[in-house]
Design a protein around this motif. Structure first.
Motif, mmCIF file in Angstrom:
data_model
loop_
_atom_site.group_PDB
_atom_site.id
_atom_site.type_symbol
_atom_site.label_atom_id
_atom_site.label_comp_id
_atom_site.label_asym_id
_atom_site.label_seq_id
_atom_site.Cartn_x
_atom_site.Cartn_y
_atom_site.Cartn_z
ATOM 1 N N PRO A 34 0.800 -1.616 -0.031
ATOM 2 C CA PRO A 34 -0.144 -0.308 -0.086
ATOM 3 C C PRO A 34 1.276 1.085 0.299
ATOM 4 N N ALA A 35 0.545 2.350 -1.000
ATOM 5 C CA ALA A 35 1.169 3.947 -0.841
ATOM 6 C C ALA A 35 0.237 4.943 -0.741
ATOM 7 N N PHE A 36 0.830 6.123 0.017
ATOM 8 C CA PHE A 36 -0.259 6.864 -0.357
ATOM 9 C C PHE A 36 0.260 8.004 -1.568
ATOM 10 N N GLY A 37 -0.391 7.568 -2.278
ATOM 11 C CA GLY A 37 -0.233 8.172 -3.455
ATOM 12 C C GLY A 37 0.908 7.721 -4.348
ATOM 13 N N CYS A 38 2.015 8.474 -4.432
ATOM 14 C CA CYS A 38 2.797 7.407 -4.918
ATOM 15 C C CYS A 38 3.895 6.079 -4.269
ATOM 16 N N ARG A 39 3.836 5.549 -5.612
ATOM 17 C CA ARG A 39 4.682 4.265 -5.061
ATOM 18 C C ARG A 39 5.686 4.314 -3.772
ATOM 19 N N GLU A 40 6.780 5.522 -3.814
ATOM 20 C CA GLU A 40 7.463 5.196 -3.073
ATOM 21 C C GLU A 40 7.011 6.086 -1.602
ATOM 22 N N PHE A 41 5.749 5.860 -1.497
ATOM 23 C CA PHE A 41 5.594 6.751 -0.412
ATOM 24 C C PHE A 41 4.565 5.963 0.110
ATOM 25 N N ALA A 42 5.158 4.711 1.240
ATOM 26 C CA ALA A 42 4.739 2.981 1.350
ATOM 27 C C ALA A 42 4.082 4.159 2.911
ATOM 28 N N ALA A 43 2.605 3.223 2.961
ATOM 29 C CA ALA A 43 2.191 2.747 3.661
ATOM 30 C C ALA A 43 2.267 1.540 4.893
ATOM 31 N N ASP A 44 2.095 1.541 5.915
ATOM 32 C CA ASP A 44 1.983 0.863 7.090
ATOM 33 C C ASP A 44 0.241 0.891 7.814
ATOM 34 N N PHE A 45 -0.037 -1.022 7.710
ATOM 35 C CA PHE A 45 -1.105 -1.487 8.309
ATOM 36 C C PHE A 45 -1.086 -1.727 9.841
ATOM 37 N N GLU A 46 -2.600 -1.556 9.718
ATOM 38 C CA GLU A 46 -3.082 -2.785 11.068
ATOM 39 C C GLU A 46 -4.488 -2.850 11.508
ATOM 40 N N TRP A 47 -5.324 -4.172 11.584
ATOM 41 C CA TRP A 47 -6.258 -4.808 11.679
ATOM 42 C C TRP A 47 -6.981 -3.116 12.900
ATOM 43 N N VAL A 48 -8.222 -3.115 12.688
ATOM 44 C CA VAL A 48 -8.277 -2.026 13.980
ATOM 45 C C VAL A 48 -10.569 -2.866 14.437
ATOM 46 N N SER A 49 -9.953 -3.728 15.250
ATOM 47 C CA SER A 49 -11.108 -3.620 15.982
ATOM 48 C C SER A 49 -12.223 -3.259 16.759
ATOM 49 N N ASP A 50 -11.385 -2.344 17.581
ATOM 50 C CA ASP A 50 -12.211 -1.218 18.056
ATOM 51 C C ASP A 50 -12.150 -0.530 18.118
ATOM 52 N N VAL A 51 -12.431 0.560 17.347
ATOM 53 C CA VAL A 51 -12.293 1.983 16.249
ATOM 54 C C VAL A 51 -12.459 3.296 17.685
ATOM 55 N N GLN A 52 -13.258 2.960 18.275
ATOM 56 C CA GLN A 52 -13.704 3.481 19.455
ATOM 57 C C GLN A 52 -12.008 3.300 20.986
ATOM 58 N N ALA A 53 -11.788 2.654 21.082
ATOM 59 C CA ALA A 53 -10.439 2.306 21.828
ATOM 60 C C ALA A 53 -9.127 3.173 20.811
ATOM 61 N N THR A 54 -9.374 2.033 19.234
ATOM 62 C CA THR A 54 -8.439 3.220 18.936
ATOM 63 C C THR A 54 -8.508 4.224 18.979
ATOM 64 N N MET A 55 -9.271 5.700 18.425
ATOM 65 C CA MET A 55 -9.159 6.557 18.262
ATOM 66 C C MET A 55 -8.781 7.735 19.775
ATOM 67 N N GLU A 56 -9.539 6.712 20.864
ATOM 68 C CA GLU A 56 -9.215 6.977 21.915
ATOM 69 C C GLU A 56 -7.064 7.720 22.545
ATOM 70 N N THR A 57 -7.450 6.365 22.018
ATOM 71 C CA THR A 57 -5.377 6.060 22.264
ATOM 72 C C THR A 57 -4.380 6.741 21.856
ATOM 73 N N ARG A 58 -4.889 7.432 20.852
ATOM 74 C CA ARG A 58 -4.137 7.878 19.416
ATOM 75 C C ARG A 58 -4.307 9.624 19.792
#
Length: 181
Positions: free
Chosen positions: A157-181
């Protein structure tokens, strides 16, 4: 409104450039991830012609900061006939140079984002090619979840251009993730 077909994945990266079409030559990014870029990022993890993603929301966790730099871009194009000739060994390979004053290169400015993070929520829907007698949509949802949890992708996965690689992870609980970030 708890849709069982909704998935949420957290993406982050060092750089991003979601190019604005009105800027003809120089690349200038939108300030946040676009829905079409989010769909492309999700399709990098898992894509099947029997399903497609409808972006529900893009939550900005880290807005990122602007930065400007120059880069060398290639202006030459390799034709299909040339490539086939090279593959058959009929003609020698002709390389395209991008830097050091090469004749087929051009320096361009880019205004991009640095240090971004997003939570992308999408609805997984069956396409017209989906055969309900053979495949269940839950099969695709399970496959997306397994791949995202293991960090697997069809292509990076890339953020627009191929050289701008994106890391990712699965989110089970959106609310908890939003509060910890």
């Amino acid at each position: 409104m708890n849709d069982p077909n909704l998935i949420t994945i957290r993406f982050w990266g060092d750089y991003a450039c979601f190019t604005r079409p009105e800027m003809k030559v120089e690349r200038v990014s939108y300030p946040i991830c676009t829905p079409s870029a989010a769909r492309g990022i999700l399709e990098a993890i898992y894509w099947e012609p029997q399903m497609y993603y409808v972006i529900d929301s893009i939550h900005v966790i880290k807005k990122g900061s602007w930065f400007n730099f120059r880069r060398n871009e290639v202006t030459a194009i390799v034709s299909l006939k040339e490539a086939q000739s090279w593959m058959m060994g009929r003609t020698p390979v002709k390389f395209i140079s991008a830097g050091g004053g090469a004749p087929d290169a051009a320096q361009r400015n880019m205004l991009a984002l640095m240090d971004v993070e997003y939570l992308i929520t999408a609805d997984v829907r069956p396409s017209k090619l989906h055969d309900a007698t053979r495949f269940n949509l839950k099969k695709y949802l399970g496959e997306i979840e397994r791949r995202a949890k293991k960090g697997k992708c069809c292509h990076r996965p890339a953020f627009g251009c191929r050289e701008f690689a994106a890391d990712f992870e699965w989110v089970s609980d959106v609310q908890a993730t939003m509060e910890t970030r």
